[in-house]
Design an enzyme around this catalytic site. Sequence first.
Site, PDB file in Angstrom:
ATOM      1  N   GLU A   3     -35.248  12.080  10.132  1.00 60.97           N
ATOM      2  CA  GLU A   3     -36.678  11.907  10.439  1.00 60.97           C
ATOM      3  C   GLU A   3     -37.094  12.892  11.533  1.00 60.97           C
ATOM      4  O   GLU A   3     -38.104  13.594  11.421  1.00 60.97           O
ATOM      5  CB  GLU A   3     -36.970  10.485  10.961  1.00 60.97           C
ATOM      6  CG  GLU A   3     -36.563   9.371  10.054  1.00 60.97           C
ATOM      7  CD  GLU A   3     -35.126   8.942  10.270  1.00 60.97           C
ATOM      8  OE1 GLU A   3     -34.270   9.808  10.512  1.00 60.97           O
ATOM      9  OE2 GLU A   3     -34.863   7.737  10.164  1.00 60.97           O
ATOM     10  N   ASP A  12       7.750  18.016   2.666  1.00 63.87           N
ATOM     11  CA  ASP A  12       6.963  19.192   3.084  1.00 63.87           C
ATOM     12  C   ASP A  12       7.025  19.479   4.575  1.00 63.87           C
ATOM     13  O   ASP A  12       6.628  20.568   5.006  1.00 63.87           O
ATOM     14  CB  ASP A  12       5.477  18.987   2.718  1.00 63.87           C
ATOM     15  CG  ASP A  12       5.254  18.877   1.221  1.00 63.87           C
ATOM     16  OD1 ASP A  12       6.201  19.178   0.472  1.00 63.87           O
ATOM     17  OD2 ASP A  12       4.145  18.490   0.814  1.00 63.87           O
ATOM     18  N   LEU A  20       0.043  18.642   9.796  1.00 60.95           N
ATOM     19  CA  LEU A  20      -1.129  17.744   9.787  1.00 60.95           C
ATOM     20  C   LEU A  20      -2.148  18.109  10.869  1.00 60.95           C
ATOM     21  O   LEU A  20      -2.840  17.245  11.411  1.00 60.95           O
ATOM     22  CB  LEU A  20      -0.705  16.265   9.914  1.00 60.95           C
ATOM     23  CG  LEU A  20       0.190  15.761   8.781  1.00 60.95           C
ATOM     24  CD1 LEU A  20       0.495  14.272   8.963  1.00 60.95           C
ATOM     25  CD2 LEU A  20      -0.435  15.993   7.409  1.00 60.95           C
ATOM     26  N   GLY A  76       1.251  11.839  -0.329  1.00 63.11           N
ATOM     27  CA  GLY A  76       1.275  12.447  -1.654  1.00 63.11           C
ATOM     28  C   GLY A  76       0.852  11.505  -2.772  1.00 63.11           C
ATOM     29  O   GLY A  76       0.092  10.555  -2.543  1.00 63.11           O
TER      30      GLY A  76
HETATM   31  N1  LIG Z   1      -0.368  18.706  -4.022  1.00 62.29           N
HETATM   32  C1  LIG Z   1      -0.672  17.870  -3.067  1.00 62.29           C
HETATM   33  O1  LIG Z   1      -1.851  17.687  -2.744  1.00 62.29           O
HETATM   34  C2  LIG Z   1       0.425  17.148  -2.358  1.00 62.29           C
HETATM   35  C3  LIG Z   1       0.131  16.427  -1.194  1.00 62.29           C
HETATM   36  C4  LIG Z   1       1.173  15.739  -0.579  1.00 62.29           C
HETATM   37  C5  LIG Z   1       2.439  15.782  -1.124  1.00 62.29           C
HETATM   38  N2  LIG Z   1       2.693  16.508  -2.239  1.00 62.29           N
HETATM   39  C6  LIG Z   1       4.032  16.533  -2.851  1.00 62.29           C
HETATM   40  O2  LIG Z   1       4.345  15.207  -3.206  1.00 62.29           O
HETATM   41  C7  LIG Z   1       5.749  15.030  -3.192  1.00 62.29           C
HETATM   42  C8  LIG Z   1       6.082  13.721  -2.519  1.00 62.29           C
HETATM   43  O3  LIG Z   1       5.601  12.699  -3.328  1.00 62.29           O
HETATM   44  P1  LIG Z   1       5.617  11.184  -2.869  1.00 62.29           P
HETATM   45  O4  LIG Z   1       4.920  10.368  -3.861  1.00 62.29           O
HETATM   46  O5  LIG Z   1       7.027  10.810  -2.512  1.00 62.29           O
HETATM   47  O6  LIG Z   1       4.829  11.279  -1.502  1.00 62.29           O
HETATM   48  P2  LIG Z   1       4.095  10.198  -0.615  1.00 62.29           P
HETATM   49  O7  LIG Z   1       3.093   9.469  -1.392  1.00 62.29           O
HETATM   50  O8  LIG Z   1       3.666  10.914   0.594  1.00 62.29           O
HETATM   51  O9  LIG Z   1       5.252   9.219  -0.157  1.00 62.29           O
HETATM   52  C9  LIG Z   1       5.717   8.203  -0.956  1.00 62.29           C
HETATM   53  C10 LIG Z   1       6.624   7.323  -0.144  1.00 62.29           C
HETATM   54  O10 LIG Z   1       5.865   6.662   0.864  1.00 62.29           O
HETATM   55  C11 LIG Z   1       6.241   5.290   0.938  1.00 62.29           C
HETATM   56  N3  LIG Z   1       5.077   4.537   0.505  1.00 62.29           N
HETATM   57  C12 LIG Z   1       3.947   4.437   1.251  1.00 62.29           C
HETATM   58  N4  LIG Z   1       3.044   3.679   0.618  1.00 62.29           N
HETATM   59  C13 LIG Z   1       3.580   3.304  -0.557  1.00 62.29           C
HETATM   60  C14 LIG Z   1       3.123   2.504  -1.631  1.00 62.29           C
HETATM   61  N5  LIG Z   1       1.922   1.919  -1.617  1.00 62.29           N
HETATM   62  N6  LIG Z   1       3.917   2.342  -2.694  1.00 62.29           N
HETATM   63  C15 LIG Z   1       5.124   2.922  -2.720  1.00 62.29           C
HETATM   64  N7  LIG Z   1       5.619   3.663  -1.723  1.00 62.29           N
HETATM   65  C16 LIG Z   1       4.866   3.862  -0.644  1.00 62.29           C
HETATM   66  C17 LIG Z   1       7.481   5.163   0.094  1.00 62.29           C
HETATM   67  O11 LIG Z   1       8.571   5.532   0.898  1.00 62.29           O
HETATM   68  P3  LIG Z   1       9.436   4.526   1.820  1.00 62.29           P
HETATM   69  O12 LIG Z   1      10.669   4.220   1.040  1.00 62.29           O
HETATM   70  O13 LIG Z   1       9.728   5.340   3.027  1.00 62.29           O
HETATM   71  O14 LIG Z   1       8.650   3.319   2.130  1.00 62.29           O
HETATM   72  C18 LIG Z   1       7.280   6.238  -0.948  1.00 62.29           C
HETATM   73  O15 LIG Z   1       8.478   6.691  -1.514  1.00 62.29           O
HETATM   74  C19 LIG Z   1       6.336  16.241  -2.518  1.00 62.29           C
HETATM   75  O16 LIG Z   1       6.921  17.080  -3.500  1.00 62.29           O
HETATM   76  C20 LIG Z   1       5.135  16.930  -1.907  1.00 62.29           C
HETATM   77  O17 LIG Z   1       5.315  18.317  -1.861  1.00 62.29           O
HETATM   78  C21 LIG Z   1       1.706  17.193  -2.861  1.00 62.29           C
END
Ligand SMILES: NC(=O)c1ccc[n+]([C@@H]2O[C@H](COP(=O)([O-])OP(=O)(O)OC[C@H]3O[C@@H](n4cnc5c(N)ncnc54)[C@H](OP(=O)(O)O)[C@@H]3O)[C@@H](O)[C@H]2O)c1
Length: 371
Positions: free
Chosen positions: A54, A212, A216, A295
């Site tokens: 506004e 990675d 951050l 991720g």
């Molecule tokens: N392209 C992109 O934008 C991007 C961004 C980020 C990462 N990445 C890639 O993603 C890959 C990693 O994948 P990610 O899926 O492992 O990563 P993430 O989502 O960062 O981490 C997953 C981990 O976080 C914990 N976690 C947290 N909340 C959860 C939930 N609600 N359910 C299940 N687990 C949960 C679990 O580990 P705990 O056993 O420790 O609890 C799980 O194994 C890497 O290769 C990375 O380079 C890509």
Amino acid sequence: MEHLTDEAAMDLAVAAALEGVRGANPLVGAVLTAPDGQLLAVGRHRGAGTLHAEADALAAWAALRETDPQAAAVDPAACTLHVTLEPCDHTGRTGPCTGAVRAAGIGRLVYAVADPTGTSGGGAQTLRAAGLDVSGPTGHAGSLALTDRWRRARATGRPFVTAHLAQSLDGCAAAADGTSQWITSPASRAHAHAVRGRVDAIVVGTGTVLADDPRLTARDDDGSLASVQPVPVVMGHRRIPAGAALRGHPALAAGEEPLHLRSHDPAEVLAAIAAHPGPWPHGRGGCEHLLIEGGPTVLAAWIAADLVDELHVYTAPTFLGAGLPAVSGLAVDTLAHAVRWTPDSAEGGPVRPLGPDTWTHLRPATAAGKE
Ligand SMILES: NC(=O)c1ccc[n+]([C@@H]2O[C@H](COP(=O)([O-])OP(=O)(O)OC[C@H]3O[C@@H](n4cnc5c(N)ncnc54)[C@H](OP(=O)(O)O)[C@@H]3O)[C@@H](O)[C@H]2O)c1
């Protein structure tokens, strides 16, 4: 010369608002018209600490009156100010909009959506009591859609949540061996760093920390640290390695542990962030804008909980074959249960090239239907 109906003026106010970026503050637009509907001025809110829409429109009109005798001859009492959100009635970093409207001598106000916040709302009542002809909330559809998710976040007392996803053409966030740095181009990463610079905190999962080792931090194009840094947050049970790069994050005091929430539940993470004393960037008393960087597992959890208000997708012209799905673990068994998104025109969206990549800006498709 343009002569606008109330509806058309509000459409224009929405278009002005959409030039802004989403976040802790709502997108708001304002349009001032003469008695015959002639367009006099357009304003929008440009971010924390700057003029509200506004006041921005009224300032544009005041500037026009200095140089244009025809504009100077228009009686403000006969003019209408159209605003997408009810004018605020409190003094924050800028003065109350009710005061600016009254000081300008505007006779009529049309607003589309009531302000849900206890501190800022009430402007319509104040202006009515001051003798203005006030219409609203009109429920103008474009204005409702403009702030639907912001209002929902405010109503539930949680931060506005933005998510980010960098993927290949075939929807992978990493190659089969887990490598993901970098799928997208420097132009996409510069955009992602600008987003980091306007949030209060960034959430990643332990999987991303371990794969990675991200810093951050928000960084400028030349790689230097941006002046405002988001608080890093990690969710998941595994420990953060002693040498993890994010332990040196500039938002942490010397020796301070990063905020590590041993949980898989976004609601628990939100509660812990709300209880965190800070300090928070942007001079805020709490976390009002959160970025989910992934991720794929963490992103799926926030999407499944319907806690993502805005999604930035950076798609590189690359195939990664048997890579990691960009969002993994969403329980979608049939097309009827697909998690649908809708194009978001804010910030120059919904689709724009970023170097060789394509940036797609989305918001949940469910929001409009729930109005
Ligand atoms: N392209 C992109 O934008 C991007 C961004 C980020 C990462 N990445 C890639 O993603 C890959 C990693 O994948 P990610 O899926 O492992 O990563 P993430 O989502 O960062 O981490 C997953 C981990 O976080 C914990 N976690 C947290 N909340 C959860 C939930 N609600 N359910 C299940 N687990 C949960 C679990 O580990 P705990 O056993 O420790 O609890 C799980 O194994 C890497 O290769 C990375 O380079 C890509």
